[in-house]
Design a protein around this motif. Structure first.
Motif, PDB file in Angstrom:
ATOM      1  N   GLY A   1       0.814  -1.219   0.000  1.00 28.41           N
ATOM      2  CA  GLY A   1       0.000   0.000   0.000  1.00 28.41           C
ATOM      3  C   GLY A   1       0.839   1.258   0.000  1.00 28.41           C
ATOM      4  N   ILE A   2       1.911   1.253   0.777  1.00 29.26           N
ATOM      5  CA  ILE A   2       2.804   2.410   0.813  1.00 29.26           C
ATOM      6  C   ILE A   2       3.478   2.586  -0.548  1.00 29.26           C
ATOM      7  CG2 ILE A   2       4.969   3.257   1.796  1.00 29.26           C
ATOM      8  CD1 ILE A   2       4.047   2.062   4.478  1.00 29.26           C
ATOM      9  N   ALA A   3       3.920   1.488  -1.159  1.00 28.91           N
ATOM     10  CA  ALA A   3       4.592   1.565  -2.459  1.00 28.91           C
ATOM     11  C   ALA A   3       3.650   2.114  -3.535  1.00 28.91           C
ATOM     12  CB  ALA A   3       5.125   0.198  -2.865  1.00 28.91           C
ATOM     13  N   VAL A   4       2.438   1.603  -3.569  1.00 25.10           N
ATOM     14  CA  VAL A   4       1.470   2.069  -4.567  1.00 25.10           C
ATOM     15  C   VAL A   4       1.120   3.537  -4.320  1.00 25.10           C
ATOM     16  CG1 VAL A   4      -0.920   1.787  -5.368  1.00 25.10           C
ATOM     17  CG2 VAL A   4       0.530  -0.206  -5.057  1.00 25.10           C
ATOM     18  N   GLY A   5       0.890   3.887  -3.062  1.00 20.90           N
ATOM     19  CA  GLY A   5       0.556   5.269  -2.738  1.00 20.90           C
ATOM     20  C   GLY A   5       1.673   6.230  -3.094  1.00 20.90           C
ATOM     21  N   PHE A   6       2.907   5.872  -2.781  1.00 16.06           N
ATOM     22  CA  PHE A   6       4.035   6.744  -3.110  1.00 16.06           C
ATOM     23  C   PHE A   6       4.209   6.865  -4.614  1.00 16.06           C
ATOM     24  CE2 PHE A   6       8.514   7.584  -4.018  1.00 16.06           C
ATOM     25  CZ  PHE A   6       8.644   8.799  -3.376  1.00 16.06           C
ATOM     26  N   THR A   7       3.994   5.777  -5.349  1.00 15.23           N
ATOM     27  CA  THR A   7       4.121   5.821  -6.809  1.00 15.23           C
ATOM     28  C   THR A   7       3.098   6.783  -7.405  1.00 15.23           C
ATOM     29  OG1 THR A   7       4.920   3.553  -6.838  1.00 15.23           O
ATOM     30  CG2 THR A   7       4.055   4.425  -8.910  1.00 15.23           C
ATOM     31  N   ILE A   8       1.868   6.702  -6.940  1.00 16.62           N
ATOM     32  CA  ILE A   8       0.826   7.612  -7.434  1.00 16.62           C
ATOM     33  C   ILE A   8       1.164   9.058  -7.074  1.00 16.62           C
ATOM     34  CG2 ILE A   8      -1.604   8.263  -7.160  1.00 16.62           C
ATOM     35  CD1 ILE A   8      -2.188   5.240  -6.878  1.00 16.62           C
ATOM     36  N   PHE A   9       1.617   9.264  -5.845  1.00 13.14           N
ATOM     37  CA  PHE A   9       1.981  10.607  -5.396  1.00 13.14           C
ATOM     38  C   PHE A   9       3.134  11.171  -6.224  1.00 13.14           C
ATOM     39  CE2 PHE A   9       4.651  13.258  -2.607  1.00 13.14           C
ATOM     40  CZ  PHE A   9       3.763  14.300  -2.385  1.00 13.14           C
ATOM     41  N   ALA A  10       4.177  10.368  -6.416  1.00  8.92           N
ATOM     42  CA  ALA A  10       5.342  10.824  -7.180  1.00  8.92           C
ATOM     43  C   ALA A  10       4.974  11.103  -8.637  1.00  8.92           C
ATOM     44  CB  ALA A  10       6.461   9.792  -7.097  1.00  8.92           C
ATOM     45  N   ALA A  11       4.145  10.244  -9.229  1.00  8.84           N
ATOM     46  CA  ALA A  11       3.727  10.457 -10.620  1.00  8.84           C
ATOM     47  C   ALA A  11       2.929  11.752 -10.749  1.00  8.84           C
ATOM     48  CB  ALA A  11       2.901   9.275 -11.105  1.00  8.84           C
ATOM     49  N   THR A  12       2.096  12.030  -9.784  1.00  6.81           N
ATOM     50  CA  THR A  12       1.313  13.267  -9.807  1.00  6.81           C
ATOM     51  C   THR A  12       2.223  14.482  -9.698  1.00  6.81           C
ATOM     52  OG1 THR A  12      -0.527  12.111  -8.763  1.00  6.81           O
ATOM     53  CG2 THR A  12      -0.581  14.508  -8.698  1.00  6.81           C
ATOM     54  N   ILE A  13       3.202  14.426  -8.805  1.00  6.71           N
ATOM     55  CA  ILE A  13       4.136  15.544  -8.642  1.00  6.71           C
ATOM     56  C   ILE A  13       4.937  15.761  -9.923  1.00  6.71           C
ATOM     57  CG2 ILE A  13       6.201  16.320  -7.393  1.00  6.71           C
ATOM     58  CD1 ILE A  13       3.604  16.584  -5.813  1.00  6.71           C
ATOM     59  N   ILE A  14       5.428  14.675 -10.533  1.00  7.35           N
ATOM     60  CA  ILE A  14       6.199  14.800 -11.773  1.00  7.35           C
ATOM     61  C   ILE A  14       5.329  15.383 -12.885  1.00  7.35           C
ATOM     62  CG2 ILE A  14       7.354  13.472 -13.598  1.00  7.35           C
ATOM     63  CD1 ILE A  14       8.406  11.649 -11.371  1.00  7.35           C
ATOM     64  N   TYR A  15       4.096  14.944 -12.961  1.00  2.30           N
ATOM     65  CA  TYR A  15       3.179  15.468 -13.980  1.00  2.30           C
ATOM     66  C   TYR A  15       2.957  16.968 -13.775  1.00  2.30           C
ATOM     67  CZ  TYR A  15      -1.081  16.170 -16.682  1.00  2.30           C
ATOM     68  OH  TYR A  15      -2.009  16.631 -17.559  1.00  2.30           O
ATOM     69  N   LEU A  16       2.732  17.378 -12.536  1.00  2.26           N
ATOM     70  CA  LEU A  16       2.535  18.804 -12.258  1.00  2.26           C
ATOM     71  C   LEU A  16       3.794  19.603 -12.559  1.00  2.26           C
ATOM     72  CD1 LEU A  16       0.463  18.650  -8.947  1.00  2.26           C
ATOM     73  CD2 LEU A  16      -0.342  19.265 -11.232  1.00  2.26           C
ATOM     74  N   LEU A  17       4.956  19.048 -12.236  1.00  2.00           N
ATOM     75  CA  LEU A  17       6.209  19.743 -12.550  1.00  2.00           C
ATOM     76  C   LEU A  17       6.408  19.882 -14.060  1.00  2.00           C
ATOM     77  CD1 LEU A  17       8.660  18.221  -9.913  1.00  2.00           C
ATOM     78  CD2 LEU A  17       7.714  20.537  -9.967  1.00  2.00           C
ATOM     79  N   GLN A  18       6.007  18.874 -14.821  1.00  2.00           N
ATOM     80  CA  GLN A  18       6.107  18.968 -16.280  1.00  2.00           C
ATOM     81  C   GLN A  18       5.183  20.056 -16.811  1.00  2.00           C
ATOM     82  OE1 GLN A  18       5.312  14.962 -17.570  1.00  2.00           O
ATOM     83  NE2 GLN A  18       7.490  14.456 -17.724  1.00  2.00           N
ATOM     84  N   LEU A  19       3.985  20.150 -16.233  1.00  2.00           N
ATOM     85  CA  LEU A  19       3.061  21.212 -16.651  1.00  2.00           C
ATOM     86  C   LEU A  19       3.637  22.590 -16.337  1.00  2.00           C
ATOM     87  CD1 LEU A  19      -0.449  19.798 -15.628  1.00  2.00           C
ATOM     88  CD2 LEU A  19       0.517  19.999 -17.923  1.00  2.00           C
ATOM     89  N   LEU A  20       4.226  22.729 -15.142  1.00  2.00           N
ATOM     90  CA  LEU A  20       4.828  24.003 -14.780  1.00  2.00           C
ATOM     91  C   LEU A  20       6.044  24.311 -15.657  1.00  2.00           C
ATOM     92  CD1 LEU A  20       4.636  24.005 -10.877  1.00  2.00           C
ATOM     93  CD2 LEU A  20       3.394  25.480 -12.454  1.00  2.00           C
ATOM     94  N   GLY A  21       6.788  23.293 -16.015  1.00  2.00           N
ATOM     95  CA  GLY A  21       7.945  23.482 -16.895  1.00  2.00           C
ATOM     96  C   GLY A  21       7.530  23.925 -18.286  1.00  2.00           C
ATOM     97  N   ALA A  22       6.375  23.496 -18.731  1.00  2.00           N
ATOM     98  CA  ALA A  22       5.881  23.866 -20.051  1.00  2.00           C
ATOM     99  C   ALA A  22       5.436  25.322 -20.102  1.00  2.00           C
ATOM    100  CB  ALA A  22       4.727  22.951 -20.451  1.00  2.00           C
ATOM    101  N   LEU A  23       5.213  25.945 -18.956  1.00  2.00           N
ATOM    102  CA  LEU A  23       4.779  27.343 -18.929  1.00  2.00           C
ATOM    103  C   LEU A  23       5.927  28.312 -19.215  1.00  2.00           C
ATOM    104  CD1 LEU A  23       2.407  27.326 -15.816  1.00  2.00           C
ATOM    105  CD2 LEU A  23       1.765  27.356 -18.231  1.00  2.00           C
ATOM    106  N   ASN A  24       7.158  27.801 -19.189  1.00  2.00           N
ATOM    107  CA  ASN A  24       8.351  28.614 -19.446  1.00  2.00           C
ATOM    108  C   ASN A  24       8.458  29.807 -18.506  1.00  2.00           C
ATOM    109  OD1 ASN A  24       9.331  26.998 -21.497  1.00  2.00           O
ATOM    110  ND2 ASN A  24       8.095  28.042 -23.051  1.00  2.00           N
ATOM    111  N   LEU A  25       8.252  29.579 -17.239  1.00  2.00           N
ATOM    112  CA  LEU A  25       8.460  30.622 -16.247  1.00  2.00           C
ATOM    113  C   LEU A  25       9.959  30.878 -16.146  1.00  2.00           C
ATOM    114  CD1 LEU A  25       5.967  29.342 -13.539  1.00  2.00           C
ATOM    115  CD2 LEU A  25       5.592  31.164 -15.189  1.00  2.00           C
ATOM    116  N   PRO A  26      10.403  32.113 -15.996  1.00  2.00           N
ATOM    117  CA  PRO A  26      11.830  32.446 -16.104  1.00  2.00           C
ATOM    118  C   PRO A  26      12.747  31.627 -15.190  1.00  2.00           C
ATOM    119  CG  PRO A  26      10.512  34.432 -15.858  1.00  2.00           C
ATOM    120  CD  PRO A  26       9.588  33.263 -15.743  1.00  2.00           C
ATOM    121  N   ILE A  27      12.623  31.731 -13.908  1.00  2.00           N
ATOM    122  CA  ILE A  27      13.552  31.066 -12.987  1.00  2.00           C
ATOM    123  C   ILE A  27      13.030  29.690 -12.606  1.00  2.00           C
ATOM    124  CG2 ILE A  27      14.609  31.195 -10.706  1.00  2.00           C
ATOM    125  CD1 ILE A  27      14.489  34.249 -11.015  1.00  2.00           C
TER     126      ILE A  27
END
Length: 108
Positions: free
Chosen positions: A63-89
């Protein structure tokens, strides 16, 4: 006796026995709800106790492994979306993090 007050001394014997009977029923119901019999039976079979603990530990680990995988995938997805916005810093920093994570995923 539990719950005894000054009026209990004057009560007839039948009422006292009735109160004791109700108290005994209450204690019996409470013990039945706490499943103390199942617990004591489990203590008499240590291999069953060990097996149940192993299964619950494995289930908790999965359960911990599955939960962490889902959490990490969500964070990476959100970071990719933020990276696509081309914010300066922030965009450069996030892009570096995403590249590092993707390299690590390719290695493993």
């Amino acid at each position: 006796m539990v719950g005894e007050n000054k009026y209990d001394k004057d009560a007839p014997e039948d009422q006292k026995l009735d109160k004791i009977y109700k108290l005994a029923l209450h204690i019996s119901d409470t013990m039945e709800k706490s499943r103390i019999a199942d617990y004591t039976e489990l203590l008499h079979r240590p291999w069953r106790l060990i097996g149940l603990n192993l299964m619950s530990g494995a289930a908790r680990g999965v359960g911990i492994a599955v939960g962490f995988t889902i959490f990490a995938a969500t964070i990476i997805y959100l970071l990719q979306l933020l990276g696509a916005l081309n914010l300066p810093i922030i965009g450069d920093y996030i892009a570096d993090i995403v590249r590092i994570v993707q390299r690590q995923l390719e290695i493993h």
